[in-house]
Design an enzyme around this catalytic site. Structure first.
Site, PDB file in Angstrom:
ATOM      1  N   ARG A  71       0.857  -1.191   0.000  1.00 16.68           N
ATOM      2  CA  ARG A  71       0.000   0.000   0.000  1.00 16.68           C
ATOM      3  C   ARG A  71       0.890   1.238   0.000  1.00 16.68           C
ATOM      4  O   ARG A  71       1.995   1.230   0.547  1.00 16.68           O
ATOM      5  CB  ARG A  71      -0.902   0.007   1.238  1.00 16.68           C
ATOM      6  CG  ARG A  71      -1.856   1.204   1.281  1.00 16.68           C
ATOM      7  CD  ARG A  71      -2.586   1.308   2.604  1.00 16.68           C
ATOM      8  NE  ARG A  71      -3.360   2.548   2.659  1.00 16.68           N
ATOM      9  CZ  ARG A  71      -3.972   2.999   3.750  1.00 16.68           C
ATOM     10  NH1 ARG A  71      -3.890   2.327   4.892  1.00 16.68           N
ATOM     11  NH2 ARG A  71      -4.649   4.134   3.716  1.00 16.68           N
ATOM     12  N   HIS A  72       0.420   2.313  -0.604  1.00 21.16           N
ATOM     13  CA  HIS A  72       1.185   3.561  -0.640  1.00 21.16           C
ATOM     14  C   HIS A  72       1.443   4.107   0.763  1.00 21.16           C
ATOM     15  O   HIS A  72       0.762   3.762   1.730  1.00 21.16           O
ATOM     16  CB  HIS A  72       0.454   4.609  -1.482  1.00 21.16           C
ATOM     17  CG  HIS A  72      -0.878   5.031  -0.908  1.00 21.16           C
ATOM     18  ND1 HIS A  72      -0.995   5.908   0.145  1.00 21.16           N
ATOM     19  CD2 HIS A  72      -2.145   4.676  -1.237  1.00 21.16           C
ATOM     20  CE1 HIS A  72      -2.262   6.093   0.448  1.00 21.16           C
ATOM     21  NE2 HIS A  72      -3.002   5.349  -0.382  1.00 21.16           N
ATOM     22  N   GLY A  73       2.416   5.013   0.871  1.00 21.94           N
ATOM     23  CA  GLY A  73       2.706   5.661   2.144  1.00 21.94           C
ATOM     24  C   GLY A  73       1.633   6.671   2.516  1.00 21.94           C
ATOM     25  O   GLY A  73       0.719   6.968   1.726  1.00 21.94           O
ATOM     26  N   SER A  75      -0.640   9.697   2.877  1.00 25.17           N
ATOM     27  CA  SER A  75      -0.904  10.810   1.969  1.00 25.17           C
ATOM     28  C   SER A  75      -1.427  12.011   2.743  1.00 25.17           C
ATOM     29  O   SER A  75      -1.783  11.902   3.926  1.00 25.17           O
ATOM     30  CB  SER A  75      -1.933  10.406   0.906  1.00 25.17           C
ATOM     31  OG  SER A  75      -3.221  10.258   1.499  1.00 25.17           O
ATOM     32  N   THR A  76      -1.508  13.152   2.064  1.00 24.42           N
ATOM     33  CA  THR A  76      -2.007  14.365   2.715  1.00 24.42           C
ATOM     34  C   THR A  76      -3.451  14.178   3.167  1.00 24.42           C
ATOM     35  O   THR A  76      -3.840  14.641   4.242  1.00 24.42           O
ATOM     36  CB  THR A  76      -1.903  15.553   1.758  1.00 24.42           C
ATOM     37  OG1 THR A  76      -2.462  15.196   0.484  1.00 24.42           O
ATOM     38  CG2 THR A  76      -0.445  15.954   1.544  1.00 24.42           C
ATOM     39  N   ASN A  78      -4.840  11.223   3.894  1.00 25.26           N
ATOM     40  CA  ASN A  78      -4.783  10.302   5.032  1.00 25.26           C
ATOM     41  C   ASN A  78      -4.609  11.096   6.314  1.00 25.26           C
ATOM     42  O   ASN A  78      -5.305  10.869   7.320  1.00 25.26           O
ATOM     43  CB  ASN A  78      -3.613   9.333   4.903  1.00 25.26           C
ATOM     44  CG  ASN A  78      -3.833   8.212   3.917  1.00 25.26           C
ATOM     45  OD1 ASN A  78      -2.878   7.711   3.338  1.00 25.26           O
ATOM     46  ND2 ASN A  78      -5.081   7.800   3.701  1.00 25.26           N
ATOM     47  N   ARG A 122      -0.173   9.261  -5.273  1.00 20.88           N
ATOM     48  CA  ARG A 122       0.338   8.769  -3.988  1.00 20.88           C
ATOM     49  C   ARG A 122       0.894   7.353  -4.122  1.00 20.88           C
ATOM     50  O   ARG A 122       1.861   6.996  -3.457  1.00 20.88           O
ATOM     51  CB  ARG A 122      -0.760   8.835  -2.931  1.00 20.88           C
ATOM     52  CG  ARG A 122      -2.054   8.065  -3.264  1.00 20.88           C
ATOM     53  CD  ARG A 122      -3.161   8.466  -2.298  1.00 20.88           C
ATOM     54  NE  ARG A 122      -4.392   7.711  -2.456  1.00 20.88           N
ATOM     55  CZ  ARG A 122      -5.382   8.029  -3.275  1.00 20.88           C
ATOM     56  NH1 ARG A 122      -5.258   9.098  -4.066  1.00 20.88           N
ATOM     57  NH2 ARG A 122      -6.489   7.307  -3.318  1.00 20.88           N
ATOM     58  N   GLU A 146      -7.671   3.176  -6.391  1.00 23.63           N
ATOM     59  CA  GLU A 146      -8.420   2.914  -5.167  1.00 23.63           C
ATOM     60  C   GLU A 146      -9.920   2.786  -5.473  1.00 23.63           C
ATOM     61  O   GLU A 146     -10.391   3.140  -6.564  1.00 23.63           O
ATOM     62  CB  GLU A 146      -8.161   4.039  -4.149  1.00 23.63           C
ATOM     63  CG  GLU A 146      -8.813   3.877  -2.791  1.00 23.63           C
ATOM     64  CD  GLU A 146      -8.442   2.586  -2.068  1.00 23.63           C
ATOM     65  OE1 GLU A 146      -8.731   1.498  -2.620  1.00 23.63           O
ATOM     66  OE2 GLU A 146      -7.918   2.662  -0.928  1.00 23.63           O
TER      67      GLU A 146
END
Length: 509
Positions: A71-73, A75-76, A78, A122, A146
């Protein structure tokens, strides 16, 4: 970098509970909510014809294939608590970039033939960081975006609740049946995940990296091992969490055997924090596979646990105990085999000494129990299968045991699981963490009971010696368990197994 276009950016409305078929699974599932058990028969000829999905399978493969999902790191959005869906307005935060770099270091010695990525910024940026200086191009695929959340996208959670009321509540408590703007997002996502697998598996590669998102990675894991939309939010995917699936060709061709080798191996500790899928939880079971014992080198069955821990086993036990210092453990239970008892003792001693740094302190008491129902070694040794294959503990190894052996294992593990739920139910509403130490086969089977599966799923999961698996119960012991991680081994450091090391013979079919 080049791209694969989406088959349809906005998917049509689909029926619920899509019956994805894996040849090692029965065509039915038992679905349990916190209070109701319902059997859904998926073998009906009439039902599959009406869905238009009769004979749906995965592509055949020529050789063993391992797929690593990330999964992506962070994000703003998130960080803001904003609903992202498939929108592309958020980017990685500095924390997200750091998480991606940690994942790169975690995977730096592992070989990949190809990288697939969601086209959203992202995810694509996370893929670029992890992929590093590798020469092969990253393939972006819109089907790996997503989940599409339509009018929800961009809203803060409290805004969604205020604006959509009952629809937002359904998204929180009954996501598979959640409908918005005429779409069922989770059902669409499950269909899209199957499309992704078709493209990944036909690619001529043995080791594949996929960098995508929370919900789509959940759907990829679930569809691969034959789980329906009712398992949404049950198999967690944290920022930069790593999950691994092994695909093994069948001699006769057709859909490969599929095993979840690990789930959600995170850059940070899997036991820190107290929420699951955004929900606070105070009840948790941690399944610990005991360390390697002296007798394991001599036995035909892996991890018999009959002898004391060897040097590696003692290191594994100590590393486990150190990792679990992030938890305040109430109870440690184990079987009666020496390796399980010694691993449990190490955990208990470290826990009891953790708060005792001063001369006048009083050590904290941790309850310990040895429960014979947690011993399954005598069942496993009834197998007459060839020992060399079992000693390697390749993915799906329980599939190779005789049916009567697996039946006994399943029945015994059901009793063990009830013991753990009983221990977890103690202490009213207070925090309660139960550690269970035992054989990998026991824990695989108990995971199956937690997910309300059948013994046909025993080959769908894999655990290594010294690993931990974390199960949260945000609704208490009577509710559904949420799997935070499976086969987590990062705490073992240099003694852990590389994520992309093949667990199958390199054989062409």
């Amino acid at each position: 970098m080049y791209s694969i276009a989406a088959s349809s950016f906005f998917s049509p409305k689909l029926p619920k509970n899509l019956p994805f078929h894996n040849p090692n699974r029965p065509l039915f599932a038992i679905v349990r909510s916190s209070s109701v058990a319902q059997e859904i028969d998926k073998s009906s000829e009439e039902r599959t014809e009406s869905l238009g999905l009769k004979g749906l399978e995965f592509p055949a493969i020529k050789g063993a294939k391992r797929v690593v999902l990330v999964r992506h790191g962070q994000s703003t959005w998130n960080a803001e608590g904003r609903i992202q869906g498939s929108s592309d307005f958020s980017v990685l935060t500095s924390k997200g970039e750091s998480q991606a770099e940690t994942s790169r270091q975690m995977l730096i010695d592992d070989s990949f033939d190809i990288c697939f990525s969601s086209p959203l910024r992202r995810s694509k940026r996370t893929a670029e960081i992890i992929w590093g200086a590798r020469e092969e191009e990253i393939i972006t695929d819109s089907d790996m975006r997503e989940i599409d959340l339509y009018s929800f996208q961009g809203l803060l959670k409290h805004e969604g609740k205020a604006k959509y009321g009952e629809a937002f509540r359904q998204w929180q408590i009954d996501a598979p049946n959640f409908i918005i703007d005429g779409h069922y997002p989770v059902r669409e996502l499950w269909a899209r995940a199957k499309s992704c697998w078709d493209k990944i598996l036909v690619h001529e590669s043995k080791s594949v990296l996929v960098v995508a998102h929370n919900a789509v990675n959940q759907a990829l894991v679930a569809t691969a091992i034959g789980l329906g939309t009712e398992y949404f939010r049950i198999l967690l995917q944290s920022n930069c969490g790593v999950s691994v699936l092994d695909f093994t060709p069948q001699p006769e061709g057709g859909t490969p055997s599929i095993c979840l080798n690990r789930l959600n191996q995170t850059p940070g500790s899997p036991v820190a924090g107290g929420s699951s899928a955004g929900r606070k939880t105070s009840k948790r079971i941690v399944l610990v596979c005991h360390g390697v014992s002296e007798s394991d080198l001599e036995s035909s069955m892996p991890y018999t646990g009959n002898g004391p821990l060897n040097m590696l086993g003692n290191i594994q036990a100590q590393k486990i105990a150190e990792l679990l210092l992030d938890l305040k453990v109430n109870t440690v239970v184990s079987g009666t085999k020496i390796a399980s008892v010694e691993t449990a003792d190490t955990i208990t001693k470290v826990q009891e000494a953790a708060d005792c740094l001063g001369a006048d302190c009083i050590p904290r008491y941790v309850e310990t129990k040895q429960i014979p129902d947690l011993d399954v070694e005598s069942i496993l040794t009834q197998s007459k299968k060839d020992a060399p294959g079992l000693q390697n503990l390749s993915s799906g190894w329980l599939n190779r045991l005789e049916d009567d052996v697996n039946t006994s294992l399943w029945d015994q593990s059901g009793k063990s699981w009830k013991h753990l739920l009983y221990e977890l139910s103690k202490g009213s509403d207070q925090d309660n963490v139960v550690i269970a130490v035992g054989h990998p086969a026991l824990h695989i089977a108990m995971m199956g009971h937690c997910l309300n599966l059948t013994k046909e799923w025993l080959g769908s999961f894999h655990l290594n010696a010294g690993s931990i698996t974390v199960i949260d119960f945000p609704d208490g012991p009577s509710g559904r368990g949420v799997i935070r991680c499976i086969n987590y081994t990062a705490h073992l450091g240099r003694w852990s197994i590389p994520i992309t090391r093949s667990t199958q013979a390199d054989e062409e079919y």
